[in-house]
Design a protein around this motif. Structure first.
Motif, PDB file in Angstrom:
ATOM      1  N   THR B  16       0.825  -1.205   0.000  1.00  0.00           N
ATOM      2  CA  THR B  16       0.000   0.000   0.000  1.00  0.00           C
ATOM      3  C   THR B  16       0.861   1.257   0.000  1.00  0.00           C
ATOM      4  OG1 THR B  16      -1.773  -1.187   1.115  1.00  0.00           O
ATOM      5  CG2 THR B  16      -1.807   1.219   1.274  1.00  0.00           C
ATOM      6  N   ASP B  39      -8.101  -4.223  -2.370  1.00  0.00           N
ATOM      7  CA  ASP B  39      -8.016  -4.883  -1.070  1.00  0.00           C
ATOM      8  C   ASP B  39      -9.303  -4.604  -0.304  1.00  0.00           C
ATOM      9  OD1 ASP B  39      -5.570  -4.788   1.693  1.00  0.00           O
ATOM     10  OD2 ASP B  39      -7.517  -5.778   1.513  1.00  0.00           O
ATOM     11  N   HIS B  43      -7.132  -0.292   2.462  1.00  0.00           N
ATOM     12  CA  HIS B  43      -6.084   0.521   3.081  1.00  0.00           C
ATOM     13  C   HIS B  43      -5.644   1.669   2.169  1.00  0.00           C
ATOM     14  CE1 HIS B  43      -4.953  -3.054   5.838  1.00  0.00           C
ATOM     15  NE2 HIS B  43      -5.876  -2.306   6.375  1.00  0.00           N
ATOM     16  N   ASP B 124      -3.462  -1.747  -6.080  1.00  0.00           N
ATOM     17  CA  ASP B 124      -2.975  -2.243  -4.792  1.00  0.00           C
ATOM     18  C   ASP B 124      -3.690  -3.547  -4.460  1.00  0.00           C
ATOM     19  OD1 ASP B 124      -2.976  -1.071  -1.314  1.00  0.00           O
ATOM     20  OD2 ASP B 124      -1.550  -2.332  -2.386  1.00  0.00           O
TER      21      ASP B 124
HETATM   22 MG   LIG Z   1      -1.815  -3.063   1.906  1.00  0.00          MG
END
Ligand SMILES: [Mg+2]
Ligand SMILES: Nc1ncnc2c1ncn2[C@@H]1O[C@H](COP(=O)(O)OP(=O)(O)OP(=O)(O)O)[C@@H](O)[C@H]1O
Ligand SMILES: Nc1ncnc2c1ncn2[C@@H]1O[C@H](COP(=O)(O)OP(=O)(O)OP(=O)(O)O)[C@@H](O)[C@H]1O
Ligand SMILES: [Mg+2]
Lengths: 254, 254
Positions: B16, B39, B43, B124
């Motif tokens: 991240t 994700d 995050h 990500d």
């Molecule tokens: Mg992460």
């Protein structure tokens, strides 16, 4: 005898390091701990010096073939035993809803086989709140939550607290929990600020012991050892010993 | 224009942090990057200063309701845009096998909407090799693999390499990849040993740039900023700038 799930859905906060060294601390105190690796990536199995086995000799065989847990126990070389994980275990996480009782099976297995009448159990979880981690929480009396001292870990710890509280009506009991700050860098102002905010938020559920960022903890897996065996005098060994002593004294390890 | 998946199934290695600061570096270079948070724990969305939204305004709406990706793009305040994630996204991971083309849907969506004809895309990933991360790898031309300098990260990097090579016959192309060592502590002998062993194993696929463990990178999320905005002169900013420059010069960001 306690059944402890080491859980935090945030990655890389020290779950495996904590599960490993708590099992080792218990063994050094004369207990006969059983560690269970419930992460398909099998990190606890890797750092325990247990050589990579087949899916049939891992905890996956308990789920797929109903093999008794006792048949799957391997001794590690340092006084504690382990039921290893295997990549196939990820199939369990994708089976949510495909068995009414899947979340309870680990608890039922442990209780039925009386595997922890005389021995403490420590379960290492993967960084996801899925069937496997929920099974660990359902099977455990208590949850040990490693948290690192950074922004996303703060967010993650609040999420864990929410999750544990949401499970209270489901399990008809309040899950006992402790938060332990790990990878603590005492030179950072931010580390202390975060520790203080955890203290305010979690009160007595926050351990006094903080596990410092310490190279001995990162090195130990290279020799397949826990930190007490790899670097007995090190900061990492002292911190995990202090954590064990604190949890013992407070009754968390009853 | 590149589509880059930031992937490593190991938790907490800096995926991240790398996705955020690579998007920021691209924006500072005058590009108009689009970041996609894949994700379920969202995050990247949290550290982008994008306030928490509903499942309907996240990438989950693309999967569940076939909403166009373009409708889901949010501007961040620092020159790059983001399609946020949401916890509901975890349902996609449990749908493996429930749609013949689920692994290709993100790629098809990006190509069909020509969302990255003129803009680079950075995705990500979560710390698991499931449907979501595979979708990111399928959708990407290239994979950027942050690896930390410790035992399990070494194991994890080899696993990533195996996975990417295993996908070559499936995707009918070799996935271009770069490994970047993150959270590097130059005072540890172990860090250098690991870097050397990565160099032997990955050759030119290992970045020269190492991202040092630097408090500026850990602090930046508290102000919802990337490291260039939060601490422009810091080591963290220099390192991610150097990483961007190196990847640009080597053609990885073509
Ligand atoms: Mg992460
Ligand atoms: N206190 C510490 N000091 C130094 N290194 C540490 C410490 N705690 C953990 N580490 C190192 O950081 C890395 C991440 O720790 P670990 O794998 O235990 O976290 P985890 O929460 O189990 O990760 P995952 O979410 O991937 O399962 C490991 O390589 C470990 O050796
Ligand atoms: N080079 C660095 N220096 C200091 N802190 C860092 C560095 N890289 C990452 N961190 C911090 O370490 C923590 C873990 O990083 P990050 O969340 O980016 O990893 P991740 O691989 O995305 O984790 P996950 O697997 O949970 O998605 C974060 O709090 C981040 O701020
Ligand atoms: Mg782990």
């Amino acid at each position: 005898m306690p059944r402890i799930a080491v859980f935090n859905q945030k990655g890389g906060v020290g779950k495996t390091t904590t599960a490993l060294n708590m099992a080792a601390a218990m063994a050094r105190a004369g207990e006969t701990p059983l560690a269970i690796d419930l992460d398909p990536q099998a990190h606890l199995s890797m750092v325990s010096g247990v050589s990579e086995g087949s899916a049939e000799s891992s905890i996956y065989a308990f789920y797929r073939d109903a093999r008794p847990l006792a048949d799957l126990v391997k001794p590690s070389q340092h006084g504690w035993s382990l039921i290893p994980a295997h990549l196939e275990l990820s199939k369990v996480d994708t089976q949510y809803g495909k068995g009414p009782n899947i979340l309870n099976r680990l608890k039922i297995g442990l209780v039925k086989e009386n595997l922890n009448g005389v021995r403490p159990v420590v379960v290492d979880c993967c960084p996801m709140l899925g069937v496997l981690s929920l099974s660990a929480i359902f099977a455990a009396d208590k949850v040990l939550v490693p948290v690192s001292a950074d922004y996303l870990a703060v967010k993650g710890a609040l999420q864990v607290e929410k999750t544990l509280n949401a499970l209270t009506p489901v399990l008809k009991r309040r899950i006992e929990r402790r938060y332990v700050v790990t990878r603590f860098d005492s030179r950072r102002r931010m580390s202390w600020d975060i520790y203080e905010s955890f203290r305010e938020r979690f009160g007595a559920d926050l351990c006094e012991t903080r596990i410092a960022e310490s190279v001995s903890l990162a090195e130990a897996p290279f020799s397949g050892k826990d930190v007490f065996t790899h670097a007995p005098g090190s900061r990492g060994a002292q911190d995990y010993q202090a954590l064990y002593d604190e949890l013992k004294a407070s009754g968390f390890l009853q």
